[in-house]
Structure formats: structure tokens, C-alpha cells
Motif scaffolding. Structure first.
Motif, PDB file in Angstrom:
ATOM      1  N   PHE A 263       0.596  -1.131   0.068  1.00  0.00           N
ATOM      2  CA  PHE A 263      -0.044   0.057  -0.158  1.00  0.00           C
ATOM      3  C   PHE A 263       0.823   1.227   0.128  1.00  0.00           C
ATOM      4  O   PHE A 263       1.592   1.613   1.036  1.00  0.00           O
ATOM      5  N   TYR A 264       0.871   1.886  -1.075  1.00  0.00           N
ATOM      6  CA  TYR A 264       1.608   3.191  -1.370  1.00  0.00           C
ATOM      7  C   TYR A 264       0.364   4.305  -1.256  1.00  0.00           C
ATOM      8  O   TYR A 264       0.798   5.276  -0.776  1.00  0.00           O
ATOM      9  N   SER A 265      -0.661   4.084  -1.641  1.00  0.00           N
ATOM     10  CA  SER A 265      -1.721   4.951  -1.726  1.00  0.00           C
ATOM     11  C   SER A 265      -2.299   5.541  -0.289  1.00  0.00           C
ATOM     12  O   SER A 265      -2.007   4.701   0.711  1.00  0.00           O
ATOM     13  N   THR A 266      -2.545   6.848  -0.271  1.00  0.00           N
ATOM     14  CA  THR A 266      -2.931   7.335   0.977  1.00  0.00           C
ATOM     15  C   THR A 266      -4.503   6.997   0.946  1.00  0.00           C
ATOM     16  O   THR A 266      -5.192   7.090   0.101  1.00  0.00           O
ATOM     17  N   PRO A 267      -4.914   6.554   2.012  1.00  0.00           N
ATOM     18  CA  PRO A 267      -6.427   6.238   2.348  1.00  0.00           C
ATOM     19  C   PRO A 267      -7.260   7.429   2.147  1.00  0.00           C
ATOM     20  O   PRO A 267      -6.822   8.565   2.532  1.00  0.00           O
ATOM     21  N   ALA A 268      -8.278   7.269   1.496  1.00  0.00           N
ATOM     22  CA  ALA A 268      -9.525   8.329   1.516  1.00  0.00           C
ATOM     23  C   ALA A 268     -10.770   7.878   2.444  1.00  0.00           C
ATOM     24  O   ALA A 268     -11.148   6.574   2.150  1.00  0.00           O
ATOM     25  N   LEU A 269     -11.267   8.464   3.195  1.00  0.00           N
ATOM     26  CA  LEU A 269     -12.073   8.141   4.253  1.00  0.00           C
ATOM     27  C   LEU A 269     -13.527   8.870   3.915  1.00  0.00           C
ATOM     28  O   LEU A 269     -13.778   9.977   4.132  1.00  0.00           O
ATOM     29  N   ALA A 270     -14.527   7.954   3.790  1.00  0.00           N
ATOM     30  CA  ALA A 270     -15.869   8.457   3.432  1.00  0.00           C
ATOM     31  C   ALA A 270     -16.845   7.521   3.540  1.00  0.00           C
ATOM     32  O   ALA A 270     -16.414   6.221   3.427  1.00  0.00           O
ATOM     33  N   TYR A 271     -18.311   7.780   4.107  1.00  0.00           N
ATOM     34  CA  TYR A 271     -19.195   6.847   4.269  1.00  0.00           C
ATOM     35  C   TYR A 271     -18.921   5.695   5.222  1.00  0.00           C
ATOM     36  O   TYR A 271     -19.257   4.659   4.946  1.00  0.00           O
ATOM     37  N   GLY A 272     -18.107   5.959   6.288  1.00  0.00           N
ATOM     38  CA  GLY A 272     -17.694   4.837   7.272  1.00  0.00           C
ATOM     39  C   GLY A 272     -16.609   3.846   6.575  1.00  0.00           C
ATOM     40  O   GLY A 272     -16.694   2.802   7.282  1.00  0.00           O
ATOM     41  N   ARG A 273     -16.062   4.383   5.746  1.00  0.00           N
ATOM     42  CA  ARG A 273     -15.140   3.450   4.962  1.00  0.00           C
ATOM     43  C   ARG A 273     -13.775   3.940   4.626  1.00  0.00           C
ATOM     44  O   ARG A 273     -13.778   5.323   4.484  1.00  0.00           O
ATOM     45  N   VAL A 274     -12.715   3.024   4.212  1.00  0.00           N
ATOM     46  CA  VAL A 274     -11.380   3.485   4.073  1.00  0.00           C
ATOM     47  C   VAL A 274     -11.260   2.924   2.655  1.00  0.00           C
ATOM     48  O   VAL A 274     -11.184   1.680   2.271  1.00  0.00           O
ATOM     49  N   PHE A 275     -11.044   3.769   1.727  1.00  0.00           N
ATOM     50  CA  PHE A 275     -10.640   3.594   0.280  1.00  0.00           C
ATOM     51  C   PHE A 275      -9.425   3.574  -0.026  1.00  0.00           C
ATOM     52  O   PHE A 275      -8.692   4.822   0.462  1.00  0.00           O
ATOM     53  N   VAL A 276      -8.504   2.658  -0.753  1.00  0.00           N
ATOM     54  CA  VAL A 276      -7.077   2.450  -0.724  1.00  0.00           C
ATOM     55  C   VAL A 276      -6.829   1.764  -1.961  1.00  0.00           C
ATOM     56  O   VAL A 276      -7.409   0.787  -2.178  1.00  0.00           O
ATOM     57  N   GLY A 277      -5.855   2.186  -2.966  1.00  0.00           N
ATOM     58  CA  GLY A 277      -5.376   1.295  -3.664  1.00  0.00           C
ATOM     59  C   GLY A 277      -4.118   0.519  -3.326  1.00  0.00           C
ATOM     60  O   GLY A 277      -3.418   0.915  -2.546  1.00  0.00           O
ATOM     61  N   SER A 278      -3.757  -0.623  -4.129  1.00  0.00           N
ATOM     62  CA  SER A 278      -2.690  -1.507  -3.819  1.00  0.00           C
ATOM     63  C   SER A 278      -1.824  -1.798  -5.163  1.00  0.00           C
ATOM     64  O   SER A 278      -2.228  -1.692  -6.017  1.00  0.00           O
ATOM     65  N   THR A 279      -0.670  -2.135  -4.782  1.00  0.00           N
ATOM     66  CA  THR A 279       0.181  -2.651  -5.972  1.00  0.00           C
ATOM     67  C   THR A 279      -0.163  -3.946  -6.662  1.00  0.00           C
ATOM     68  O   THR A 279       0.393  -4.407  -7.499  1.00  0.00           O
ATOM     69  N   ASP A 280      -1.142  -4.731  -5.887  1.00  0.00           N
ATOM     70  CA  ASP A 280      -1.647  -5.979  -6.635  1.00  0.00           C
ATOM     71  C   ASP A 280      -2.460  -5.470  -7.778  1.00  0.00           C
ATOM     72  O   ASP A 280      -3.363  -6.484  -8.117  1.00  0.00           O
ATOM     73  N   GLY A 281      -2.829  -4.245  -7.947  1.00  0.00           N
ATOM     74  CA  GLY A 281      -3.659  -3.913  -9.080  1.00  0.00           C
ATOM     75  C   GLY A 281      -5.158  -3.672  -8.582  1.00  0.00           C
ATOM     76  O   GLY A 281      -5.855  -3.438  -9.489  1.00  0.00           O
ATOM     77  N   LYS A 282      -5.444  -3.790  -7.399  1.00  0.00           N
ATOM     78  CA  LYS A 282      -6.782  -3.474  -6.675  1.00  0.00           C
ATOM     79  C   LYS A 282      -7.076  -2.139  -5.976  1.00  0.00           C
ATOM     80  O   LYS A 282      -6.106  -1.813  -5.443  1.00  0.00           O
ATOM     81  N   VAL A 283      -8.381  -1.813  -6.090  1.00  0.00           N
ATOM     82  CA  VAL A 283      -9.025  -0.911  -5.305  1.00  0.00           C
ATOM     83  C   VAL A 283      -9.540  -1.576  -4.175  1.00  0.00           C
ATOM     84  O   VAL A 283     -10.388  -2.497  -4.272  1.00  0.00           O
ATOM     85  N   TYR A 284      -9.247  -1.127  -2.947  1.00  0.00           N
ATOM     86  CA  TYR A 284     -10.086  -1.783  -1.618  1.00  0.00           C
ATOM     87  C   TYR A 284     -11.054  -0.936  -1.030  1.00  0.00           C
ATOM     88  O   TYR A 284     -10.696   0.335  -1.082  1.00  0.00           O
ATOM     89  N   ALA A 285     -12.012  -1.440  -0.333  1.00  0.00           N
ATOM     90  CA  ALA A 285     -12.857  -0.562   0.683  1.00  0.00           C
ATOM     91  C   ALA A 285     -12.925  -1.457   1.932  1.00  0.00           C
ATOM     92  O   ALA A 285     -13.001  -2.762   1.946  1.00  0.00           O
ATOM     93  N   PHE A 286     -12.254  -1.006   3.037  1.00  0.00           N
ATOM     94  CA  PHE A 286     -12.484  -1.565   4.433  1.00  0.00           C
ATOM     95  C   PHE A 286     -13.390  -0.740   5.316  1.00  0.00           C
ATOM     96  O   PHE A 286     -13.471   0.390   4.951  1.00  0.00           O
ATOM     97  N   GLY A 287     -14.168  -1.606   6.294  1.00  0.00           N
ATOM     98  CA  GLY A 287     -14.743  -0.690   7.261  1.00  0.00           C
ATOM     99  C   GLY A 287     -13.881   0.021   8.130  1.00  0.00           C
ATOM    100  O   GLY A 287     -12.927  -0.352   8.680  1.00  0.00           O
ATOM    101  N   ALA A 288     -14.334   1.345   8.254  1.00  0.00           N
ATOM    102  CA  ALA A 288     -13.448   2.226   9.049  1.00  0.00           C
ATOM    103  C   ALA A 288     -13.532   2.062  10.470  1.00  0.00           C
ATOM    104  O   ALA A 288     -12.556   2.008  11.385  1.00  0.00           O
TER     105      ALA A 288
END
Length: 413
Positions: A263-288
Motif C-alpha cells: 500500500f503506497y496509496s493514501t487512504p480516503a475516508l468517507a461513508y464509514g469506509r477506508v478506500f485505498v489502492g494497492s500494488t496488487d492492481g486492486k482498489v479496496y474498501a475496508f470498514g473504518a
């Protein structure tokens, strides 16, 4: 025997591809909060106070400013400007990769002051009110820029400058850092290559706490929401910390058969979630609140970019050359745009228009900056320069970051 080995390799490759493509579809009913209060807007004195605009790093602002634009002035920076300026006190503050930290006039582009750090820099500054205006920047090691410090070395710095004169108020040695500082109240937070997160008294530089979070480098910036801090690391995990530095949860990218996720991407926080990109080629959403992995979406290339969030869309590009507007609830594409070049930097949304840049493009020495309607993906405007995160803005003016040039732009009449 060779045939058996070949068949085994093919089978492993197929399983790997299937595994990579096994995206997780999210839900708009699980850990998805659409009624949360927006973070307080930055003081009007600082039109763009830090990387990602706000403390939750959503990279979206409602300023009435739309393309097309014309160039009002140019500032020749002399080397790569990888991370965008902070804007305040009628000035832009930014650093070049070769270590020159500069303040220029937002109206004319003329230089007010500069500081030669003799260090590498890959971060945006943050602006705060201390001493009538202080600008904070994180610095890497001395060249060569990619050299890793041995052991748990402290070969980077955080420096607090006077916004008016460039005088240094305080400085502190840390590990090499490309973590754009996060200012929350009177506390300043940065991460470093040693895997540490630091909390400073922003006014005086006193270390409030230091937490060894990850067994790998922290390269992105921290984000804040609802009394918690969030950051990704090169060990494939996203971390949630209390304001006192205690670990609340640790989440991870999807398991991989080959290679690792970072994870090099800086998280963005909205809607009670953590949105972040990864070098595995995916964008993720985690529960904040929980750290639960809620959805993932493949992009076909590294996602170094930090997502922008606007009206329940997660806007992000990848090295695969495509830009995505993903549904914040489910992770499914709302629209996509083929950019014909790798996208490394983060997008910015200004007045419903999303801006991003390609690293390179056929026929251009540098990349190209695109402006799309954020809701539909319709192309509105392009500019033949860009590289990483392309724009920040203030009332009536757009500041576009090219490869070695910063442009002051105004709408065409």
C-alpha cells in the motif's frame, strides 16, 4: 517430465489469474454510512491546506471553476514536482524531487523564497496557523533517493517553516519520509520508511508519541476521521490507530499465490469506509470501524494513486492506463475511461470535474492531464503536460502541475 512441468506451470498460472480476478463485490447495507457529517472545511485563509485537501483526504472541493483554461503564468521548477502544492497566504508551497522547497505567488508565479534541503522529496506540505502561518514538509534521505537506510536509521526530517519568510521554526530527524504531513488541530502526523508513525506538537516540534506500526516502509500519508488515524504500509496491511497511537485494527489485501501487495496509496475516508489502492492492481474498501474487507476491484495495473471520493463514487486510475469511477457501496464500475498511458498520481475533483494525469503518452515528452465530468466520464478538456497528481485550486484559479513546471491557470472567457 518437461511436459508435466509445463502443465503444472500452466495450471499454477491459471489458478493465479483466477485468484487475482476474484474481486469482492460490496454492499450498500454493510458498514456503509451516507448520513455522516462532513469534516469541517479548512479555514478560508488556506484554499488548499494539505495533500488531498482535507484531513479525510477525499481530494474533492466545491469551488466554481470549470474548464477550459488558459495559462496565466508558468514557474520553471528545475526538476520533477511529484506532489502537488499546498495553497495559503496567497502562495503555493511545494518541493521538487531534488530537494528544493519553494514558495511562489499564487497570482504571478514569482518566487517568494526557497530552501535547498539537499535531500530528496516526494511529499506535499501542510499549512497551519502557528506563528501567523507555518508550513510543514517531510524529507527523505540524501541522494541517491532510492537508497534504503541501514537498520532502523533516522535519515529523514520533518521541518516547520515560516510561511512568510521560509525561516525554520523547528526540525526533527525521523526515518526517510515521503508521507505528506497530516495536521489535525495542533498535532502533526507523519510516517517513515522505518515503519514508524510520529505525532508532533505542531507548534513546537515536541514528539508526543512514536509508534512502530509496520515491519516495512510507510510511504503514503495518514488520513483522519472520527478520532482515528489510518495509513497503509509496504507490508500489505492498512492500519487504524487511536489518536494516542494505539493499534485499533490491522487489515490486509487479498492473499496472493505469487508476489506481494503493498500500500503506497493514501487512504480516503468517507461513508464509514477506508478506500485505498494497492500494488496488487486492486482498489479496496475496508470498514473504518472494524477493518473488514468490504470490496475489491481489479484495474489491470499497480494502483499507487490515492482515490478521490465524490457523490458516492471512488475515482482512481492505475498503471493499466484506465481511469475508474467505482461505486462506493459495491465497488462496481460506474464508468471507465481509457487514458492510453499509465496513471500513477492521484485524481482531484473540483466543481464536479475530475482531473488526473498520465505518466507518459505517445507523442508527448511528458504525460497529459485530463478533465472529465465526474458523474459520467465525459471528456471536457486536456492539457499536454502532467505526470502525477495534476491540480489544486483556489477561488478563480487552477494550479496545474506538469513534469517540471507549475502553471497558474484561469478560465477562458
Amino acid at each position: 517430465m518437461a511436459a508435466v512441468l509445463a502443465a503444472g506451470a500452466l495450471a499454477a498460472y491459471v489458478v493465479h489469474r483466477l485468484h487475482q480476478d476474484a474481486d469482492i463485490r460490496g454492499s450498500t447495507t454493510t458498514e456503509f454510512v451516507t448520513t455522516q457529517a462532513a469534516p469541517p472545511p479548512p479555514p478560508r485563509t488556506w484554499p488548499w491546506p494539505m495533500y488531498g485537501y482535507s484531513i479525510n483526504r477525499t481530494r474533492s472541493v466545491q469551488i466554481p471553476l470549470r474548464p477550459p483554461f488558459r495559462v496565466a503564468w508558468r514557474y520553471q521548477a528545475g526538476s520533477l514536482v511529484e506532489f502537488p502544492p499546498a495553497v495559503g497566504f496567497h502562495r503555493l508551497f511545494f518541493a521538487t524531487n531534488k530537494g528544493t522547497f519553494t514558495a511562489i505567488s499564487a497570482r504571478t508565479g514569482k518566487r517568494a523564497w526557497k530552501y535547498a534541503s539537499n535531500r530528496c522529496v516526494s511529499a506535499s506540505p501542510a499549512i497551519g496557523p502557528h506563528a501567523h502561518g507555518t508550513v510543514y514538509e517531510a524529507f527523505l534521505n540524501r541522494p541517491p533517493c532510492n537508497a534504503q537506510s541501514g537498520g532502523h536509521g533516522e535519515d529523514g526530517e520533518v521541518i516547520a517553516f515560516s510561511g512568510g519568510t521560509g525561516k525554520i521554526h523547528w526540525r526533527h530527524r525521523i526515518g526517510p519520509s515521503e508521507s505528506s504531513p497530516l495536521l489535525v488541530g495542533a498535532r502533526l502526523y507523519v510516517g517513515d520508511w522505518n515503519g514508524d508513525v510520529w505525532a508532533f506538537d505542531a507548534n513546537h516540534g515536541r514528539v508526543l508519541w512514536r509508534r512502530h506500526v509496520a515491519h516495512a516502509a510507510i510511504k503514503g500519508a495518514l488520513a483522519y476521521a472520527s478520532g482515528r488515524l489510518y495509513v497503509g504500509a509496504y507490508d500489505g496491511h492498512v492500519y487504524c490507530l487511536s489518536m494516542g497511537g494505539a493499534l485499533v485494527w490491522r487489515a490486509s489485501a487479498q492473499p496472493r499465490i505469487f508476489g506481494t501487495a503493498r500500500f503506497y496509496s493514501t487512504p480516503a475516508l468517507a461513508y464509514g469506509r477506508v478506500f485505498v489502492g494497492s500494488t496488487d492492481g486492486k482498489v479496496y474498501a475496508f470498514g473504518a470501524t472494524t477493518g473488514n474487507r468490504l470490496w475489491s476491484h481489479s484495474t489491470g495495473g499497480y494502483v499507487y494513486a490515492s482515490p478521490a471520493v465524490w457523490r458516492q463514487l471512488v475515482l482512481v486510475g492505475s498503471y493499466g492506463g484506465r481511469f475508474y469511477a467505482l461505486d462506493a457501496g459495491t465497488g462496481e464500475p460506474h464508468w471507465t475511461f481509457e487514458a492510453h498511458g499509465p496513471i500513477s498520481g492521484s485524481a482531484t475533483v473540483v466543481d464536479g470535474v475530475v482531473y488526473f494525469s498520465t505518466l507518459s503518452q505517445k507523442g508527448l515528452k511528458n504525460g497529459r492531464t485530463y478533465a472529465l465530468a465526474a458523474g459520467t466520464g465525459k471528456l471536457l478538456w486536456t492539457f499536454p503536460d502532467g505526470k502525477y497528481t495534476p491540480v489544486v485550486a483556489e477561488q478563480g484559479r487552477l494550479f496545474l502541475v506538469g513534469y517540471q513546471v507549475v502553471y497558474g491557470m484561469v478560465p477562458k472567457r
